[in-house]
Scaffold this motif. Structure first.
Motif, PDB file in Angstrom:
ATOM      1  N   SER A  69       0.597  -0.981   0.106  1.00 51.78           N
ATOM      2  CA  SER A  69       0.082   0.208   0.062  1.00 51.78           C
ATOM      3  C   SER A  69       0.982   0.926   0.476  1.00 51.78           C
ATOM      4  O   SER A  69       0.539   2.191  -0.262  1.00 51.78           O
ATOM      5  CB  SER A  69      -1.151  -0.517   1.227  1.00 51.78           C
ATOM      6  N   ALA A  72       2.166   1.543  -3.126  1.00 44.29           N
ATOM      7  CA  ALA A  72       0.819   1.757  -4.412  1.00 44.29           C
ATOM      8  C   ALA A  72       1.120   3.279  -4.286  1.00 44.29           C
ATOM      9  O   ALA A  72      -0.069   4.246  -5.430  1.00 44.29           O
ATOM     10  CB  ALA A  72      -0.088   0.848  -4.490  1.00 44.29           C
ATOM     11  N   ASP A  73       0.027   3.729  -2.954  1.00 47.38           N
ATOM     12  CA  ASP A  73      -0.355   5.192  -2.703  1.00 47.38           C
ATOM     13  C   ASP A  73       0.352   6.639  -2.580  1.00 47.38           C
ATOM     14  O   ASP A  73       0.373   7.274  -2.587  1.00 47.38           O
ATOM     15  CB  ASP A  73      -0.863   5.155  -0.756  1.00 47.38           C
ATOM     16  N   GLY A 132       4.426  -5.841  -9.216  1.00 48.40           N
ATOM     17  CA  GLY A 132       4.611  -4.957  -8.012  1.00 48.40           C
ATOM     18  C   GLY A 132       5.729  -4.256  -8.261  1.00 48.40           C
ATOM     19  O   GLY A 132       6.075  -3.135  -8.261  1.00 48.40           O
ATOM     20  N   ALA A 138       1.177   4.051 -10.864  1.00 49.49           N
ATOM     21  CA  ALA A 138       0.473   2.775  -8.895  1.00 49.49           C
ATOM     22  C   ALA A 138      -0.347   2.177  -9.401  1.00 49.49           C
ATOM     23  O   ALA A 138      -1.013   1.589  -8.933  1.00 49.49           O
ATOM     24  CB  ALA A 138      -0.114   5.149  -8.624  1.00 49.49           C
ATOM     25  N   SER A 142      -0.266  -1.214  -7.283  1.00 49.31           N
ATOM     26  CA  SER A 142      -2.523  -1.601  -6.655  1.00 49.31           C
ATOM     27  C   SER A 142      -2.707  -2.479  -7.184  1.00 49.31           C
ATOM     28  O   SER A 142      -3.078  -4.141  -6.858  1.00 49.31           O
ATOM     29  CB  SER A 142      -3.614  -0.283  -6.966  1.00 49.31           C
ATOM     30  N   ARG A 145      -1.483  -5.659  -5.905  1.00 47.08           N
ATOM     31  CA  ARG A 145      -1.094  -5.784  -4.247  1.00 47.08           C
ATOM     32  C   ARG A 145      -2.521  -5.705  -4.296  1.00 47.08           C
ATOM     33  O   ARG A 145      -2.760  -7.166  -3.039  1.00 47.08           O
ATOM     34  CB  ARG A 145      -1.571  -4.023  -3.760  1.00 47.08           C
ATOM     35  N   GLN A 146      -3.657  -5.493  -5.074  1.00 46.25           N
ATOM     36  CA  GLN A 146      -4.789  -6.272  -4.612  1.00 46.25           C
ATOM     37  C   GLN A 146      -5.187  -7.956  -4.938  1.00 46.25           C
ATOM     38  O   GLN A 146      -5.512  -8.458  -4.015  1.00 46.25           O
ATOM     39  CB  GLN A 146      -5.952  -5.821  -5.806  1.00 46.25           C
ATOM     40  N   GLU A 287      -9.951   3.206  -9.510  1.00 45.27           N
ATOM     41  CA  GLU A 287     -10.710   2.609  -8.945  1.00 45.27           C
ATOM     42  C   GLU A 287     -11.451   1.167  -9.455  1.00 45.27           C
ATOM     43  O   GLU A 287     -11.518  -0.037  -9.280  1.00 45.27           O
ATOM     44  CB  GLU A 287     -11.259   3.631  -8.180  1.00 45.27           C
ATOM     45  N   ASP A 290      -8.828  -1.835  -9.570  1.00 44.85           N
ATOM     46  CA  ASP A 290      -8.657  -1.940  -8.189  1.00 44.85           C
ATOM     47  C   ASP A 290      -9.727  -2.628  -8.076  1.00 44.85           C
ATOM     48  O   ASP A 290      -9.857  -4.077  -7.396  1.00 44.85           O
ATOM     49  CB  ASP A 290      -8.800  -0.877  -6.925  1.00 44.85           C
TER      50      ASP A 290
END
Length: 358
Positions: A69, A72-73, A132, A138, A142, A145-146, A287, A290
């Motif tokens: 996170s 990615a953030d 990743g 980003a 992400s 990560r998900q 989003e 994601d």
């Protein structure tokens, strides 16, 4: 619904378990001679050491999530940070309490042939960790990560079930460990499947986290009483009605947690599609990525159950898989407006007899 694990109502079963096994009860003037597992509102392990490794694997899941996170953030996105953090996440996956080895060996014990799904899960996780670590945006970080986080949720779900059905005290403690709830079920300390259930409860006015936790208490009671009575250390859980009911109730509610999780991502997609149609933005597109990245791993264990059940269940699974594959195999972003998220919600509601609110 056709498959055997979707026939029990947790709201009806939990009072039965409490009466039979004592889950949620307190000692009666110290005259209750039943095992402590039958007299406590908390989960009392047969031996806390039994779930030490499971606790460490849940710790690794949390730490991996935090590292991924952060990468990615980060604003602005830093490829060097992603490389470092995803490499550390990989180290945790490979070196923490044999987590990777356990993932690779996992089977789905819902079926007599116990299909070996662990190698596929490991490949998904390792590929995502590599993606990743080499991410240049980003969005890519992400997505990775998900994929990693939710594929491990898939593993935790299968692991809870795998350990429950082995009919031994140490294995039941391991099942509890994989669920990720503290002994008193305090919400702030929930992790893994327990945290997933908590988040779905908040959105859908359900009580899955408490129901699963109480089912684990009731199963521990039924298991130890049956083992003591038979004078053995291991038994066929299906021969003990109260234990069988507890296993099926816990599994049913974990399935519902996953179904609500898929539905949650689909509901978010519906809102994002409206935004993309009227005022498209890079944030909304991110989003959407994601949401689709989370939806696939959440759906995978349900897909196996639905497909093998056949009939309408298999048809619903195929329709959801078709939407997912169409999106994930798309070369561009056109899928973001054509993905039939509402149909995914409807299929899950019909399959599980639920209403997905968010």
């Amino acid at each position: 619904m056709n498959h055997k694990l979707q026939t029990l109502s947790s709201t009806l079963l939990l009072p039965l378990f409490a009466a039979a096994c004592g889950g949620g009860e307190t000692p009666n003037n110290n005259t209750d001679q039943r095992p402590i597992q039958c007299r406590s509102a908390e989960y009392v392990a047969f031996d806390a050491a039994h779930h030490t490794n499971q606790d460490l694997r849940l710790d690794a899941h949390e730490q991996m999530g935090a590292l991924m996170s952060a990468a990615a953030d980060a604003s602005p996105f830093d490829p060097a940070l992603a490389a470092t953090n995803f490499a550390e996440a990989r180290r945790l996956y490979e070196e923490t309490a044999s987590l990777r080895d356990k993932v690779k060996e996992r089977t789905d014990d819902h079926f007599a042939d116990k299909p070996a799904v662990g190698l596929e899960l490991d490949t998904i996780i390792m590929d995502a960790l590599a993606a990743g670590a080499t991410a240049t945006t980003a969005v890519d970080a992400s997505i990775a990560r998900q994929t990693v986080e939710k594929t491990l949720v898939h593993f935790f779900y299968l692991s809870v079930y795998h350990e429950m059905v082995l009919g031994a005290r140490d294995k039941w403690d391991e099942a509890y460990g994989y669920f990720g709830a503290p002994s008193d079920n305090a919400e702030a300390q929930r992790r893994g499947m327990s945290l997933e259930a908590t988040e779905r409860d908040a959105a859908n006015n359900t009580a899955l986290a408490a129901g699963i936790f109480n089912g684990l208490i009731d199963g521990a009671c039924a298991l130890t009483e049956a083992l003591d009575e038979a004078g053995v250390e291991e038994l066929d859980y299906t021969t003990v009605p109260a234990l069988k009911a507890a296993v099926e109730s816990v599994d049913r509610q974990m399935q519902l947690t996953l179904a609500y999780s898929v539905g949650h991502e689909a509901m978010e997609m519906v809102e994002l599609q409206e935004e993309l149609a009227n005022a498209p933005s890079d944030e909304a597109r991110a989003e959407m990525w994601d949401a689709i990245s989370e939806m696939g791993p959440y759906f995978a264990p349900l897909e196996r159950l639905m497909t093998r059940a056949g009939g309408e269940s298999a048809q619903r699974a195929a329709s959801i898989r078709g939407e997912l594959d169409s999106a994930l195999q798309s070369a561009g972003q056109d899928w973001m407006l054509t993905f039939d998220a509402a149909a995914v919600v409807q299929a899950l509601e019909a399959e599980y007899g639920i209403e997905i609110k968010g």
